[in-house]
Write a protein that holds these residues in place. Structure first.
Motif, PDB file in Angstrom:
ATOM      1  N   ALA A 275       0.599  -1.091  -0.001  1.00 33.27           N
ATOM      2  CA  ALA A 275       0.080   0.082  -0.113  1.00 33.27           C
ATOM      3  C   ALA A 275       0.792   1.270  -0.046  1.00 33.27           C
ATOM      4  CB  ALA A 275      -0.893   0.263   1.204  1.00 33.27           C
ATOM      5  N   SER A 309      -6.203   2.296   3.612  1.00 32.11           N
ATOM      6  CA  SER A 309      -5.234   1.493   3.311  1.00 32.11           C
ATOM      7  C   SER A 309      -5.872   0.595   1.967  1.00 32.11           C
ATOM      8  CB  SER A 309      -4.935   0.682   4.533  1.00 32.11           C
ATOM      9  OG  SER A 309      -4.258   0.989   5.577  1.00 32.11           O
ATOM     10  N   ALA A 313      -3.718   0.562  -1.588  1.00 30.92           N
ATOM     11  CA  ALA A 313      -3.324  -0.782  -2.203  1.00 30.92           C
ATOM     12  C   ALA A 313      -3.774  -0.841  -3.421  1.00 30.92           C
ATOM     13  CB  ALA A 313      -3.587  -1.673  -1.172  1.00 30.92           C
TER      14      ALA A 313
END
Ligand SMILES: Cc1ncc(COP(=O)(O)O)c(C=O)c1O
Length: 434
Positions: A275, A309, A313
């Protein structure tokens, strides 16, 4: 805040066991692409990428834009509510990972991903014991430290029983004192001895990194994993492949390190590069292995797979796909490797150059014959490269391995800039060490 104040507060308010690089630690304030700036405005070429984590360069505009957009929609849901980003990322990783790996459990760190994998292996197999490798690094929890095979990273002793360490495939310092290929990869067969002698005879799992990261980018011979995984399956264990450092194109050509050797893990863990610096980790497995968790007990992860997150990603993977990062890394990594081998020709303090793609290790020794580790030379190289505007990493059980691992978007120009600085710094170190 100025440098002196940051360093004073660090000393006063943070535990002394935070490992800090450099004689005078380096507070960073800004990053853009391959470069970072310290609090005094000095610019550095980052060839460590925040421990192999900033995959597509610092503050990549596409990744940051996606995170900012998500920030204003919803920041947190927890795993008790499904979220589009969570399921989309799981689907994407099912496509990117090799073999039948299809179902994911997202957490926040490589440590947690490995914990999750070990628990899964125990639940699925009904066995308890785990084989790990000497010189491996698995994280900082009680279980992960117990899996780790380097004494200095096992704070407070061994916390979790039932973990046995096998000799690792460290050809430069073969634990069996043999030489490849005449050795017949005896270190792989040694795993069977460990199972037969040090466990109850049935194991839950064998956990290993395709290239040992913290251990000093120790790269196994190509046959190693095929032999070991057959042994592990024979004793009813699962192969947990820790791709925390090697994942997401880092080793070049493939998305994951283990693919170089045509071996399919039963469980794969990933974190770091997933990420571009936001906290996220994943444990992915085959559907029938994951199915064993149904009814095995309750579990949640408050922050695991959070929308921010996962947005980072998804954007990071998109950028990597657009650039065909595995192919790009193979190409640029080959240039880096060739340059490091030229430095090996020039400087006897370099004992070994190894690794794959943009994960290259340089082991420093006092003497190529005795191979006596030279950790002081690494420390000096650190100061010499920092003074010239280059950040690198270190590792190895003896503290004598330089870890070179820039963001995967590094270009030929970045590699040439880094090699020129390394050349000048090695010249200084070689002179001092004779
Ligand atoms: C191979 C490997 N596994 C697991 C971990 C632990 O990851 P984290 O620091 O995110 O807990 C690391 C961290 O360096 C690692 O290199």
């Amino acid at each position: 805040m100025d440098k002196a104040t940051i360093l004073a507060k660090q000393r006063q308010f943070l535990w002394p066991n935070h490992l800090l690089y450099y004689t005078e630690p380096l507070p960073l304030v800004r990053g853009e692409g391959l470069y970072v700036w310290d609090v005094e405005g000095n610019r550095y070429l980052d060839f460590f990428a925040g421990i192999l984590t900033v995959s597509v360069g610092h503050c990549h505009p596409k990744v940051n834009a996606r995170v900012k957009a998500q920030l204003d929609r919803i920041v947190h849901t927890s795993t008790v509510y499904p979220h589009e980003n969570h399921v989309t990322l799981a689907e994407k990783l099912a496509q990117l990972t090799p073999g039948a790996l299809q179902t994911s459990y997202f957490t926040n760190s490589g440590t947690e991903a490995n914990e999750t994998a070990v628990i899964l292996a125990k639940v699925y197999t009904g066995h308890q014991e785990i084989i790990a490798l000497r010189h491996g690094y698995s994280g900082r929890s009680a279980l992960a430290m117990s899996l780790t095979g380097i004494a200095s990273w096992r704070i407070g002793g061994t916390h979790v029983p039932g973990i046995k360490h096998a000799p690792n495939p460290y050809c430069y310092r073969c634990p069996l004192k043999l030489t490849y290929p005449q050795c017949g990869v005896a270190c792989a067969e040694a795993v069977e001895d460990v199972i037969k002698t040090s466990t109850s005879g049935k194991i839950a799992a064998f956990l290993a990194e395709p290239i040992q990261g913290v251990g000093g980018f120790i790269t196994p011979p190509p046959e190693y994993f095929r032999i070991v995984v057959e042994i592990v399956h024979h004793y009813e264990g699962l192969f947990i492949c820790d791709e925390v450092q090697t994942g997401f194109g880092r080793t070049g050509t493939y998305w994951f390190g283990i693919e170089h050797w045509g071996v399919e893990p039963d469980i794969m863990t990933m974190a770091k590069g997933i990420a571009n610096g936001l906290p996220l980790a994943n444990t992915i497995t085959r559907p029938e292995v994951a199915a064993a968790t149904a009814g095995a007990g309750l579990t949640i992860s408050t922050f695991g797979g959070n929308p921010l997150s996962c947005a980072a990603a998804l954007a990071t993977i998109e950028v990597m796909e657009e650039m065909d990062i595995p192919a790009h890394v193979a190409k640029v990594g080959a240039l880096l490797r060739a340059g490091l081998e030229q430095l090996w020709e020039k400087y006897p303090i370099i004992g070994d150059v190894r690794g794959m793609g943009l994960m290259q290790g340089v082991e420093l020794v006092k003497d190529r014959e005795t191979k006596e580790p030279a950790p002081d030379a690494v420390n000096m190289l650190f100061e010499a490269t920092k003074a010239r505007g280059l950040l690198i990493g270190k590792g190895g059980a003896y503290g004598n391995v330089v870890r070179i691992s820039p963001p995967l978007t590094a270009t030929q120009e970045h590699v040439e800039e880094a090699l020129a600085i390394l050349d000048a710094a090695f010249s200084e170190v070689q002179e001092a060490f004779g």
